[in-house]
Design a protein around this motif. Structure first.
Motif, short mmCIF file in Angstrom:
data_model
loop_
_atom_site.label_atom_id
_atom_site.label_comp_id
_atom_site.label_asym_id
_atom_site.label_seq_id
_atom_site.Cartn_x
_atom_site.Cartn_y
_atom_site.Cartn_z
N ASN A 41 0.83 -1.22 0.00
CA ASN A 41 0.00 0.00 0.00
C ASN A 41 0.86 1.26 0.00
O ASN A 41 0.54 2.24 -0.70
CB ASN A 41 -0.94 0.00 1.21
N CYS B 296 -1.15 6.16 -6.62
CA CYS B 296 -2.46 5.49 -6.62
C CYS B 296 -3.21 5.93 -5.37
O CYS B 296 -2.91 5.47 -4.27
CB CYS B 296 -2.29 3.97 -6.63
N THR C 17 -6.83 6.10 -5.16
CA THR C 17 -8.15 5.48 -5.00
C THR C 17 -7.97 4.00 -4.66
O THR C 17 -6.92 3.41 -4.92
CB THR C 17 -9.00 5.62 -6.27
N ALA C 18 -9.00 3.41 -4.09
CA ALA C 18 -8.93 2.01 -3.69
C ALA C 18 -8.75 1.10 -4.90
O ALA C 18 -7.99 0.13 -4.86
CB ALA C 18 -10.18 1.62 -2.91
N GLN D 44 -5.20 1.23 -6.11
CA GLN D 44 -4.30 0.54 -5.18
C GLN D 44 -4.40 -0.97 -5.33
O GLN D 44 -3.40 -1.68 -5.28
CB GLN D 44 -4.59 0.95 -3.75
N ARG D 45 -5.62 -1.49 -5.54
CA ARG D 45 -5.78 -2.94 -5.74
C ARG D 45 -5.10 -3.38 -7.04
O ARG D 45 -4.43 -4.41 -7.08
CB ARG D 45 -7.27 -3.31 -5.79
N GLY E 293 -4.82 10.58 -0.43
CA GLY E 293 -6.24 10.66 -0.79
C GLY E 293 -6.56 12.02 -1.37
O GLY E 293 -5.70 12.76 -1.84
#
Length: 181
Positions: free
Chosen positions: A55, A63, A65-66, A69-70, A102
């Motif tokens: 992370n 990155c 946003t979720a 990141q995934r 964020g």
């Protein structure tokens, strides 16, 4: 008469034994009772994915946003070796000054302290009964037992008892007067 009927299918010979053959398993019951057989444990994984490190690398790569990141974690997983028995001090992650993770919120016109506090307004039209102090329990409610106990232990005030008179003597005046009236 005196003979059984002929069978419709072929019967095995007279020396045939019906049922399953009994095969003894190893180990025997005596071995099981007298020995403690321990199962073999599977070997632990030597390496595994470090999600915090992945992370952090994703955030450093931009990155925020979720979903991004995934996707970054699928493409670039950061693997670390399983820690051994020796305990080494862990490094704390220091956030660089000026870095925002964020999406930054816009500045609010009203201070948050005013938003969170309820001003004491005499013209309010809503009840304030839902407010309670954190960590403080409400006082216990009375039970039948506690009511009876309180009534039993309440101080008894002496009542002024009227002297008993039979009906036929109710209107008769006393001949002896005690004390000043």
């Amino acid at each position: 008469v005196g003979q059984c009927r002929a069978p419709t299918y072929k019967i095995p010979a007279s020396d045939f034994i019906y049922g399953m053959v009994n095969v003894n398993d190893e180990p025997s019951a005596g071995d099981v009772v007298s020995n403690w057989d321990v199962a073999k444990q599977s070997k632990a994984k030597t390496t595994m994915q470090s999600f915090p490190a992945t992370n952090n690398m994703a955030l450093a790569a931009g990155c925020i946003t979720a979903a991004s990141q995934r996707q970054y974690a699928k493409e670039n997983p950061v693997m670390k070796a399983k820690p051994t028995g020796s305990s080494s001090p862990t490094k704390k992650f220091v956030v660089p000054e000026g870095v925002i993770y964020g999406i930054q919120s816009e500045q609010n016109e009203i201070p948050m302290s005013l938003v969170m506090s309820a001003p004491s307004d005499p013209e309010r039209d809503y009840p304030m009964y839902s407010q309670h102090t954190v960590g403080k329990l409400p006082p216990p409610r009375a039970t039948k037992s506690s009511d009876l106990y309180a009534k039993k232990n309440a101080p008894v005030e002496p009542k002024a008892l009227d002297s008993f008179k039979m009906k036929k003597f109710a209107k008769v005046k006393a001949k002896v007067v005690m004390g000043p009236k």
